[in-house]
Design a protein around this motif. Structure first.
Motif, PDB file in Angstrom:
ATOM      1  N   PHE A   1       0.737  -1.235  -0.066  1.00 57.60           N
ATOM      2  CA  PHE A   1       0.153   0.154  -0.068  1.00 57.60           C
ATOM      3  C   PHE A   1       0.875   1.373   0.008  1.00 57.60           C
ATOM      4  N   LYS A   2       0.254   2.280  -0.525  1.00 55.82           N
ATOM      5  CA  LYS A   2       0.932   3.668  -0.470  1.00 55.82           C
ATOM      6  C   LYS A   2       0.501   4.234   0.855  1.00 55.82           C
ATOM      7  N   ALA A   3       1.524   4.563   1.773  1.00 56.88           N
ATOM      8  CA  ALA A   3       1.162   5.453   2.854  1.00 56.88           C
ATOM      9  C   ALA A   3       1.323   6.640   2.572  1.00 56.88           C
ATOM     10  N   MET A   4      -0.154   7.237   2.785  1.00 57.41           N
ATOM     11  CA  MET A   4      -0.328   8.494   2.384  1.00 57.41           C
ATOM     12  C   MET A   4      -0.533   9.821   3.696  1.00 57.41           C
ATOM     13  N   ARG A   5      -1.010   8.990   4.759  1.00 63.66           N
ATOM     14  CA  ARG A   5      -0.744   9.835   6.113  1.00 63.66           C
ATOM     15  C   ARG A   5      -0.082   9.191   7.164  1.00 63.66           C
TER      16      ARG A   5
END
Length: 98
Positions: A81-85
């Motif tokens: 997953f892409k950690a955005m926060r």
């Protein structure tokens, strides 16, 4: 980043026998900045590892070094997953090159 879902495939007695070696494996990966978080599931049927953003091939190589993997005691499901926060005050380590 990755979430690794471990599901035990061996008996708990076998898991317990390999647990010290598994914990040493985890310590090495935390020290290298690869693993960010880890712990057992409740109920005790496996565990969860959160890993930093590294190449997937490298992560697969690292997971193959886990005593649970070498003794065929766990199945690994890897979710990228892409950690955005990130919560204030938390810092993600940058993995060091091997």
């Amino acid at each position: 980043m990755y979430v690794i879902n471990l599901r035990y495939t061996g008996a708990l007695a076998e898991i317990d026998d390999a647990l010290d070696a598994h914990r040493l494996f985890l310590e090495r990966q935390f020290a290298a900045g690869v693993f960010v978080m880890a712990g057992p599931k409740v109920p005790r049927e496996g565990g969860i590892i959160v890993a930093s953003a590294i190449e997937r091939d490298r992560l697969d190589t690292i997971l193959a070094e886990d005593p649970f993997a070498q003794q065929k005691l766990a199945h690994y499901e890897v979710i990228e997953f892409k950690a955005m926060r990130l919560a204030p005050g938390l810092n993600l380590p940058t993995p060091r090159e091997a």
